[in-house]
Structures are given as structure tokens and as C-alpha cells.
Design an enzyme around this catalytic site. Structure first.
Site: not given
Length: 522
Positions: A17, A36, A87, A92, A230, A459, A492
Site C-alpha cells: 500500500g 520505513e 512484505g 512467496a 502524528v 496474512h 493490510g
């Protein structure tokens, strides 16, 4: 890196995202900073095997700054990615599109005709991520074909669509994807080490597409930095901008720094975004929805390792996930692999026991080695655990949700709706045993599953889901955070239903749609 004092947008996290947001906002003329917490790895800096914990596992308190993070909760254990590219560094490569039921249930149901609206964005995501059908049918894939035949599911077997440049094995060519604007690429060598970081320039990680192109448009990436606060500047709704506080994530002690922006995109994944939002709701962002942390879910999955006793088999060749079987309308099975030599997981494995009752499970666990002592001894002392193992990833569309809340030592989980996630999915254990017959294997699982019954997932989804208003969700159908201006969630945590398959493609597509709704900078 010396940052500027102000940007149009600051993106917290560089996963699927965050990377989409960085490129699309830059294309619209905005100045963008990506923050990051993980490190920035070049291809040859990735660990050769997962025994190199310093480069494979993220545990900064012990000075381990790798690309994989393990997090344990009361109801679930989570594997997630860390680093520039998020990720994509450890996943995979698989890019399946969910079945129709994904688009019609959960908190986002009815907010839009999701399957129709997202269709062009799925196509864009496949193109940007360099999706291709896996051409490599190695021993792990052949075993899956044999499994499909044994359960009368021949037509349900197929090769995966993956983010890998195959080309000519080992040959480096000029950018094949973006008219020469992307980096050179090298044909996949089939080493199976996708999830410890591709050392051969074949995996289409985000730093080779979205982030690479974004940097050409002036996007700045600040690695090894973690956002701690923030807060709005001026008006409480953030319409006059935000001040972001961050510090060095790879040092035990570091001074905090600040930077300002007109807009914010939270893209740190469930463990990053939800944790930060829960904290900020109690402090500087009190207008956040009370739904923050709610409707957290996985793919209702099971991770089972089948360790073969055949010394001549090599289940590590190929790509990390090369095939899939649709077992029924709700369930899927994929064989996952690690590269040769990556045997760290053997330290955390115990025999698979299909028993929900704790006391009976422990008794069975103690008895299992005596049922076949020689073969079990061979399993635990196998010469190359990765070569001899297939990690069976079983996933379902069936749903149950958790709620994450803040605790003394970080987030903690509570059951929200449905049954608690379980490590004992009968269908998963049954199909694992069928696979074990074909591969002459014994089945093992994470010791946390056998001892506690807590399942594992790669996940983790939800926690900042969509809704029609702040009472039903954290963000609206365009990913805007309720209660604040120019604030978005694209990761996610925005996934508002169970996709039942690997979610990276859906995160990319939904983020593409969200960014398409933002106007160009005037």
C-alpha cells in the site's frame, strides 16, 4: 538522510500500500516522504540462509535487523515483513485474485460494486508487479499434481501467477517492464530462496517497481526510522496539516525528530498501523473511530510442514510457491519452500497432533515418537531441513475476527466474533496426511500450535476496516480516515473481509483505487 522540513504527503511504511501510494502521489505532483522502520537491503545483502538471524529476523532489542518479524498474541502468531519494500521482501510472490465472495461480505459489503470497480486495478497491479505464470514444475509441484490426482481434483491444480522475472535463467537484461525506466533484471535461477530475500535480482519486489519509479519522480525514502506520533497542526481535524515525530529504529537510544506534511498515509501493515492508531486515539488523534483494532482476521489458515524421509528428494527447487489446488469453494492448498540450507524452522517444530483437548493432546504428543521411533528420529535429524520439507499453506474463506487492544507491553488480542482461530482445522490435517503419503513424510507444526493450540498466519488483516461511517469502520470506501482530513490507510489493515488467498495483490489493487480518487496537485 537529511529530510526536508515539510512535504505534501508522508507515508508511514513501504509495503504494497505504501509503495503504490508513493508512486501515484508523486505522479500527481505531490512531494512525498516514505518512512520505513526496517533496513534497506541490496540483493547480495540478503541472508544466504535463515540461520543468519541478523539479516533474516527483525528483533531490534537483540540487534537483529532482518526482514522477517515474529509476533505472538493470545489467539494467533503472526509472521510479517520488515524493510524497504515491506512484505514483498519475504512473501512467496503469489498474486491470486480472490473469489467473488470476498467482494460481497465483511464491513465493506455494499459500499461499492467492489468486484467491478477493482477489476481494472487488479490488472494494473499484475502489470506493475510483473506477474507471470510459473513455468517451473519441480518435485514440490509434482507432488501437488499427484495429490490432486489422488483426491480426484486434477483440474483444480494449477501453476501460480507470481511476481518473478523468469527470462533466461541467470541472464541479466535491461528493464523488461517499464520501457527502460526500471532496473535491470536477471532470470530466476529456481533456488527456492524467495522468502529469505532474492539474491539474484529475479523477484519483483517493490523496490524494483513502484518504489524505483517513485524515486525517479523525487520521492524520498527514510529507512531505519519509526514514527511515534502524528498530531494535527492548528485545526483538530488536520485540515492545516500534521506534525510527525520519528526516531531511529535500529538504535536503543536516539533523539526524536519532526517533520510536517499536509497529508498522511498509514501503510505500516496491521502490526504497524493498528498499533500506532490505537496509541494515537488515546493521545493526539482522539477523533479516530472506536473501531480501530476491530475486525482483525487471517485467511483462516494452517501452516503444516511435511518432512520427507527420502534422501534423494529436493523439495527446495523452483520458486517459493509454484502451484495451488482449489480443494473446494472455500479452501485452497499451496506448497511453500525455502532455499537449501535454510533449516532454522526445525528448532520450532513439533509433531502435528489432531486433538483440541489440551491434556489429550499432550499425551498423544508424548506417545507419537514411540509409534515410529526410527522414522521420527530421522525427521528431526534430517541433513537439510529445507530440501526435505514442504510447508503446506492451507487457506479458507471461512471467517472469524479478533479485536486488538493496547496493553502494557504492546497490542493484545481478544475474540471479536465467530469462533476463535484454531490450529486444528480438520480439513487441513486430513489433506496434510494425504500429501505425507505421497512424499513419504511426517507432519510437523510450530510448537506454539501443538502446545497451546494457537494457529500461525502470514496474512494478518483488518483492524482499520472500511465502513459507511465512523461507527462501522475506521476508513470510508475511498480509504479516507473518518474524523480527519487528508489522512488515509493503505495496507493490510484496510482489508475488510477474508480474501481466502494470499492478499498482496488485493492490497495493491485497493491502494491503486484509493490513490486514483486523489486529485492532481494544483
Amino acid at each position: 538522510m537529511q529530510t526536508k522540513p515539510h512535504y505534501d504527503f508522508i507515508i508511514i511504511g513501504s509495503g504494497f500500500g505504501g509503495s503504490v501510494s508513493a508512486l501515484r502521489l508523486a505522479e500527481k505532483g505531490y512531494s512525498v516522504l516514505v518512512i520505513e522502520k526496517g533496513k534497506w537491503y541490496k540483493d547480495k545483502e540478503f541472508p544466504k540462509t535463515n540461520w543468519n538471524l541478523k539479516r533474516w529476523m527483525w528483533l531490534p532489542g537483540l540487534k537483529l535487523f532482518g526482514i522477517l518479524k515474529l509476533t505472538f498474541f493470545r489467539h494467533i502468531s503472526v509472521l510479517s515483513g520488515v524493510g524497504v519494500g515491506g512484505g514483498s521482501l519475504v512473501y512467496a510472490n503469489t498474486l491470486p485474485k480472490p473469489k467473488p465472495q470476498f467482494f460481497n461480505h465483511g464491513s465493506w459489503a455494499g459500499l461499492a460494486d467492489w468486484e467491478k470497480e477493482l477489476e481494472p486495478h487488479y490488472e494494473t497491479a499484475w502489470r506493475m508487479l510483473g506477474a507471470a505464470q510459473n513455468p517451473m514444475i519441480e518435485e514440490a509441484e509434482q507432488a501437488m499434481k499427484d495429490l490432486a490426482h489422488s483426491i480426484d481434483k486434477d483440474k483444480a491444480f494449477e501453476s501460480t501467477k507470481v511476481a518473478v522475472y523468469f527470462g533466461e535463467s541467470g541472464r541479466t537484461v535491461d528493464d523488461p517492464y517499464f520501457d527502460g525506466k526500471g532496473p535491470t533484471r536477471t532470470g530466476c535461477v529456481g533456488c527456492g530462496a524467495c522468502m529469505t530475500g532474492c539474491r539474484y535480482n529475479a523477484k519483483n519486489t517493490l523496490d524494483k517497481n513502484y518504489l524505483h519509479l517513485a524515486q525517479q519522480l523525487g520521492v524520498e525514502i527514510l529507512a531505519e526510522s519509526k514514527v511515534s506520533n502524528v498530531e494535527p497542526i492548528g485545526k483538530a481535524d488536520g485540515s492545516e496539516g500534521y506534525k510527525i515525530t520519528y526516531h531511529k529504529s535500529t538504535r536503543w537510544f536516539s533523539h526524536s525528530k519532526t517533520v510536517t506534511a499536509k497529508g498522511i498515509v498509514f501503510a505500516g501493515g496491521v502490526l504497524g498501523t493498528v498499533s500506532l492508531l490505537l496509541k494515537l486515539r488515546k493521545t493526539s488523534l482522539p477523533n479516530l473511530s472506536s473501531k480501530v483494532g476491530d475486525e482483525v482476521r487471517s485467511n483462516n489458515e494452517a501452516l503444516i510442514l511435511n518432512v520427507t524421509l527420502d534422501r534423494e528428494k529436493d523439495l527446495s527447487k523452483g520458486i517459493a510457491i509454484g502451484s495451488i489446488i482449489d480443494l473446494d469453494e472455500n479452501s485452497h492448498l499451496e506448497p511453500v519452500k525455502y532455499g537449501a540450507g535454510s533449516g532454522f524452522w526445525r528448532l520450532l517444530m513439533m509433531p502435528m497432533v489432531s486433538e483440541k483437548n489440551f491434556f489429550l493432546r499432550i499425551i498423544k504428543l508424548l506417545l507419537i515418537p514411540f509409534t515410529d521411533p526410527i522414522r521420527w528420529l530421522r525427521v528431526f535429524f534430517v541433513n537439510d531441513f529445507a530440501k526435505r520439507s514442504s510447508v503446506l499453506l492451507f487457506m479458507q474463506h471461512l471467517d472469524s475476527t479478533l479485536r486488538f487492544k493496547r496493553g502494557v507491553f504492546g497490542m493484545k488480542s481478544r475474540l471479536s466474533s465467530g469462533k476463535a482461530p484454531s490450529a486444528f482445522i480438520p480439513e487441513a490435517h486430513k489433506i496434510a496426511r494425504e500429501h505425507a503419503k505421497i512424499t513419504n513424510s511426517k507432519s510437523v507444526v510450530m510448537l506454539t500450535e501443538t502446545l497451546t493450540g494457537i494457529p500461525s498466519t502470514a496474512h494478518i488483516l483488518g483492524g482499520a476496516v472500511m465502513g459507511k461511517d465512523g461507527q462501522s469502520g475506521v476508513i470510508d470506501k475511498d480509504n479516507k480516515v473518518f474524523g480527519y482530513v487528508n489522512m488515509y490507510v493503505c495496507d493490510g489493515s484496510m482489508i475488510s473481509a477474508n480474501p481466502g488467498v494470499n492478499p498482496s495483490l488485493s492490497i495493491t489493487a485497493i491502494s491503486e483505487r484509493a490513490m486514483s480518487k486523489i486529485q492532481n496537485k494544483l
